[in-house]
Design a protein around this motif. Structure first.
Motif, PDB file in Angstrom:
ATOM      1  N   UNK A 124       4.205  -2.611  -9.613  1.00 46.82           N
ATOM      2  CA  UNK A 124       3.502  -1.650  -8.775  1.00 46.82           C
ATOM      3  C   UNK A 124       2.943  -2.313  -7.532  1.00 46.82           C
ATOM      4  N   UNK A 125       2.653  -3.628  -7.616  1.00 50.95           N
ATOM      5  CA  UNK A 125       2.055  -4.320  -6.479  1.00 50.95           C
ATOM      6  C   UNK A 125       3.124  -4.750  -5.507  1.00 50.95           C
ATOM      7  N   UNK A 126       2.706  -5.010  -4.303  1.00 51.13           N
ATOM      8  CA  UNK A 126       3.649  -5.441  -3.273  1.00 51.13           C
ATOM      9  C   UNK A 126       3.987  -6.900  -3.425  1.00 51.13           C
ATOM     10  N   UNK A 127       4.872  -7.425  -2.573  1.00 54.28           N
ATOM     11  CA  UNK A 127       5.238  -8.818  -2.642  1.00 54.28           C
ATOM     12  C   UNK A 127       4.079  -9.696  -2.235  1.00 54.28           C
ATOM     13  N   UNK A 128       4.005 -10.864  -2.817  1.00 56.07           N
ATOM     14  CA  UNK A 128       2.947 -11.807  -2.493  1.00 56.07           C
ATOM     15  C   UNK A 128       3.288 -13.163  -3.047  1.00 56.07           C
ATOM     16  N   UNK A 129       2.293 -14.036  -3.083  1.00 59.27           N
ATOM     17  CA  UNK A 129       2.490 -15.370  -3.593  1.00 59.27           C
ATOM     18  C   UNK A 129       2.040 -15.409  -5.037  1.00 59.27           C
ATOM     19  N   UNK A 130       2.766 -16.184  -5.859  1.00 59.28           N
ATOM     20  CA  UNK A 130       2.445 -16.251  -7.267  1.00 59.28           C
ATOM     21  C   UNK A 130       2.594 -14.894  -7.895  1.00 59.28           C
ATOM     22  N   UNK A 131       1.658 -14.572  -8.808  1.00 58.31           N
ATOM     23  CA  UNK A 131       1.649 -13.226  -9.374  1.00 58.31           C
ATOM     24  C   UNK A 131       1.193 -12.264  -8.294  1.00 58.31           C
ATOM     25  N   UNK A 132       1.859 -11.134  -8.148  1.00 56.59           N
ATOM     26  CA  UNK A 132       1.712 -10.278  -6.980  1.00 56.59           C
ATOM     27  C   UNK A 132       0.417  -9.485  -6.999  1.00 56.59           C
ATOM     28  N   UNK A 133      -0.666 -10.050  -6.394  1.00 55.57           N
ATOM     29  CA  UNK A 133      -1.912  -9.336  -6.199  1.00 55.57           C
ATOM     30  C   UNK A 133      -2.413  -8.688  -7.487  1.00 55.57           C
ATOM     31  N   UNK A 134      -2.619  -9.509  -8.505  1.00 58.22           N
ATOM     32  CA  UNK A 134      -2.989  -8.945  -9.802  1.00 58.22           C
ATOM     33  C   UNK A 134      -4.334  -8.227  -9.738  1.00 58.22           C
ATOM     34  N   UNK A 135      -5.316  -8.786  -9.000  1.00 58.39           N
ATOM     35  CA  UNK A 135      -6.625  -8.138  -8.913  1.00 58.39           C
ATOM     36  C   UNK A 135      -6.509  -6.763  -8.268  1.00 58.39           C
ATOM     37  N   UNK A 136      -5.805  -6.690  -7.154  1.00 50.49           N
ATOM     38  CA  UNK A 136      -5.628  -5.398  -6.488  1.00 50.49           C
ATOM     39  C   UNK A 136      -4.800  -4.446  -7.348  1.00 50.49           C
ATOM     40  N   UNK A 137      -3.836  -5.012  -8.078  1.00 52.47           N
ATOM     41  CA  UNK A 137      -3.004  -4.166  -8.935  1.00 52.47           C
ATOM     42  C   UNK A 137      -3.851  -3.491 -10.016  1.00 52.47           C
ATOM     43  N   UNK A 138      -4.719  -4.279 -10.690  1.00 55.07           N
ATOM     44  CA  UNK A 138      -5.551  -3.705 -11.744  1.00 55.07           C
ATOM     45  C   UNK A 138      -6.571  -2.734 -11.161  1.00 55.07           C
ATOM     46  N   UNK A 139      -7.106  -3.057  -9.978  1.00 55.31           N
ATOM     47  CA  UNK A 139      -8.047  -2.132  -9.335  1.00 55.31           C
ATOM     48  C   UNK A 139      -7.369  -0.801  -9.023  1.00 55.31           C
ATOM     49  N   UNK A 140      -6.105  -0.858  -8.593  1.00 49.21           N
ATOM     50  CA  UNK A 140      -5.367   0.379  -8.313  1.00 49.21           C
ATOM     51  C   UNK A 140      -5.059   1.143  -9.594  1.00 49.21           C
ATOM     52  N   UNK A 141      -4.728   0.410 -10.663  1.00 48.82           N
ATOM     53  CA  UNK A 141      -4.429   1.081 -11.931  1.00 48.82           C
ATOM     54  C   UNK A 141      -5.662   1.770 -12.507  1.00 48.82           C
ATOM     55  N   UNK A 142      -6.845   1.203 -12.252  1.00 50.63           N
ATOM     56  CA  UNK A 142      -8.066   1.822 -12.767  1.00 50.63           C
ATOM     57  C   UNK A 142      -8.322   3.196 -12.150  1.00 50.63           C
ATOM     58  N   UNK A 143      -7.814   3.416 -10.942  1.00 53.12           N
ATOM     59  CA  UNK A 143      -7.997   4.716 -10.285  1.00 53.12           C
ATOM     60  C   UNK A 143      -6.673   5.461 -10.178  1.00 53.12           C
ATOM     61  N   UNK A 144      -5.722   5.124 -11.052  1.00 51.92           N
ATOM     62  CA  UNK A 144      -4.444   5.827 -11.057  1.00 51.92           C
ATOM     63  C   UNK A 144      -4.630   7.231 -11.639  1.00 51.92           C
ATOM     64  N   UNK A 145      -3.639   8.074 -11.400  1.00 56.63           N
ATOM     65  CA  UNK A 145      -3.730   9.455 -11.879  1.00 56.63           C
ATOM     66  C   UNK A 145      -3.806   9.520 -13.404  1.00 56.63           C
ATOM     67  N   UNK A 146      -3.146   8.586 -14.086  1.00 52.86           N
ATOM     68  CA  UNK A 146      -3.189   8.603 -15.552  1.00 52.86           C
ATOM     69  C   UNK A 146      -4.609   8.405 -16.064  1.00 52.86           C
ATOM     70  N   UNK A 147      -5.330   7.448 -15.465  1.00 49.50           N
ATOM     71  CA  UNK A 147      -6.712   7.196 -15.880  1.00 49.50           C
ATOM     72  C   UNK A 147      -7.620   8.346 -15.452  1.00 49.50           C
ATOM     73  N   UNK A 148      -7.450   8.817 -14.221  1.00 49.07           N
ATOM     74  CA  UNK A 148      -8.294   9.911 -13.729  1.00 49.07           C
ATOM     75  C   UNK A 148      -8.094  11.178 -14.554  1.00 49.07           C
ATOM     76  N   UNK A 149      -6.830  11.500 -14.856  1.00 52.13           N
ATOM     77  CA  UNK A 149      -6.562  12.706 -15.652  1.00 52.13           C
ATOM     78  C   UNK A 149      -7.174  12.590 -17.045  1.00 52.13           C
ATOM     79  N   UNK A 150      -7.126  11.374 -17.606  1.00 52.17           N
ATOM     80  CA  UNK A 150      -7.752  11.190 -18.915  1.00 52.17           C
ATOM     81  C   UNK A 150      -9.247  11.455 -18.876  1.00 52.17           C
ATOM     82  N   UNK A 151      -9.919  10.987 -17.813  1.00 53.75           N
ATOM     83  CA  UNK A 151     -11.354  11.246 -17.674  1.00 53.75           C
ATOM     84  C   UNK A 151     -11.637  12.722 -17.449  1.00 53.75           C
ATOM     85  N   UNK A 152     -10.814  13.343 -16.612  1.00 53.39           N
ATOM     86  CA  UNK A 152     -11.020  14.767 -16.318  1.00 53.39           C
ATOM     87  C   UNK A 152     -10.897  15.604 -17.583  1.00 53.39           C
TER      88      UNK A 152
END
Length: 408
Positions: free
Chosen positions: A95-123
């Motif tokens: 899901x993350x863009x290209x980068x060095x090493x593992x591709x932006x893991x912090x940003x990837x997890x931050x994006x997954x936390x506000x993904x539609x799957x998580x939001x719909x589950x809360x809703x």
């Protein structure tokens, strides 16, 4: 006859009679504006008081809000035995863009936390459509996103999740529920990745078994043609070792292919795997060159060489089958396991202090806005300021009028 003259002051821009120095025009303009505002100070005071009263009413009417936060440790990067699937994160990291090493893991997890799957589950869990008076799921997501924020700390790798609500207990409950929803998302994606890897390996196993059957038939044909039914122990040991090296090379290649979904060539694990692959290929090259030079079968005996090659191919396919079978079993284990581990460092608690609204800032904003509007109104109410521009203002009004008539 008694005559008196009233001093009107020096005209703007004229020289002072006593000093002969022309006054500063900008200063005179500012002083003149202050004089005019002072003449209309009642308008300024009334407008400022009105705006301040409205701002105070808004500040008092707006309900208090509370922000609950939870500290999360995202999945750590660890290479598993089933071809380096990074604990099932290959599909997630794509899901993350290209980068060095593992591709932006912090940003990837931050994006997954506000993904539609998580939001719909809360809703659905908290019935937020009713709470936010939203007609559609998209409206509910929009309202929830306004109240939810994820902050990634690049130094520690921790994620801070903040949720705002009027009820402090409800805000804490929502913040704590995000982590289980996040885990369910990771479990679902990790199982999907493990299933794909298992199917890929099972296809390789089926193909290898077919190649083993062909290699066995080729070996029998070569033995029947050459008349050699056995190969000496030294050659068998060398061929077996070469076959095992070839199988290890393929295993490393499969692992690197799985890792390429979430890691680049700069990743330390990818670099170690590449170095391991180069070392195995070097050992195989040395072993095969040594085997060819010390083979007991004469080079001129083409039938004998064909027999050795057939035996070598058979042993290689058998070693490949053994390696792939082990990887299939590891992939099945990964498929049965849970997804990447998400740990909660600090659970959210009902906040004791409100986070909004900033009532003092609202009142100060209203006061300043009222003063500026009042000052402008005071200036425009002065006839000696507006008078010289009456004709110009009339033309502007006529130009912007929807029912204006063009002058002939």
């Amino acid at each position: 006859m008694n005559t008196s003259t009233e001093y009107q002051g020096d005209a703007p821009g004229s020289a002072n009679a006593a000093t002969g120095v022309a006054p500063n025009r900008t200063l005179l303009s500012v002083l003149e504006a202050l004089r005019l505002i002072g003449r209309g100070k009642k308008i300024v005071f009334r407008t400022t008081a009105l705006f301040t009263a409205v701002a105070l009413a808004v500040a008092l009417i707006k309900p208090s809000t509370y922000t609950a936060s939870t500290l999360i440790l995202p999945p750590q990067q660890s290479i598993g035995g089933a071809g380096g699937s990074l604990a099932g994160l290959g599909a997630l990291a794509s899901f993350a863009g290209p980068g060095l090493g593992v591709k932006n893991s912090d940003e990837m997890y931050a994006s997954l936390l506000v993904s539609e799957s998580v939001l719909d589950g809360l809703i659905n869990h908290f019935d937020l459509k009713t709470r936010y008076r939203a007609d559609t799921m998209q409206d509910a997501r929009t309202q929830l996103m306004k109240r939810l924020m994820v902050v990634a700390d690049k130094k520690s790798g921790l994620l801070t999740l903040k949720i705002e609500d009027r009820d402090p207990v409800f805000a804490a409950d929502m913040a704590n529920e995000v982590v289980p929803e996040f885990r369910r998302l990771l479990d679902r994606v990790a199982v999907t990745e493990a299933q794909q890897r298992r199917r890929f390996l099972e296809e390789r196993v089926a193909g290898t078994r077919a190649q083993i059957a062909d290699a066995e038939m080729h070996l029998r044909s070569a033995q029947a043609t050459s008349g050699l039914l056995s190969i000496d122990a030294q050659t068998q040991a060398a061929i077996r070792q070469a076959a095992e090296l070839r199988a290890e090379i393929v295993a490393v290649q499969v692992r690197m292919e799985s890792m390429s979904a979430f890691a680049t060539s700069e990743n330390p694990v990818m670099q170690r795997s590449a170095a391991e692959l180069a070392g195995l290929r070097q050992k195989l090259s040395e072993l095969e060159s040594g085997t060819d030079s010390s083979a007991p079968v004469a080079a001129s005996d083409a039938k004998g060489l064909d027999n050795v090659r057939a035996y070598r191919d058979l042993r290689y396919q058998e070693a490949m089958l053994d390696t792939l079978t082990k990887q299939v079993e590891l992939a099945r284990i990964d498929e049965a396991k849970e997804g990447p581990l998400v740990q909660t460092i600090d659970s959210a608690r009902p906040p004791e202090k409100k986070s909004g609204p900033k009532r003092l800032l609202i009142v100060l904003g209203g006061l300043l806005a009222g003063f500026f509007v009042g000052a402008l109104a005071a200036l425009l109410s002065q006839g000696d300021l507006v008078g010289p521009y009456t004709e110009s203002l009339g033309r502007v009004r006529e130009a912007w009028s929807l029912s204006r008539k063009r002058s002939q």
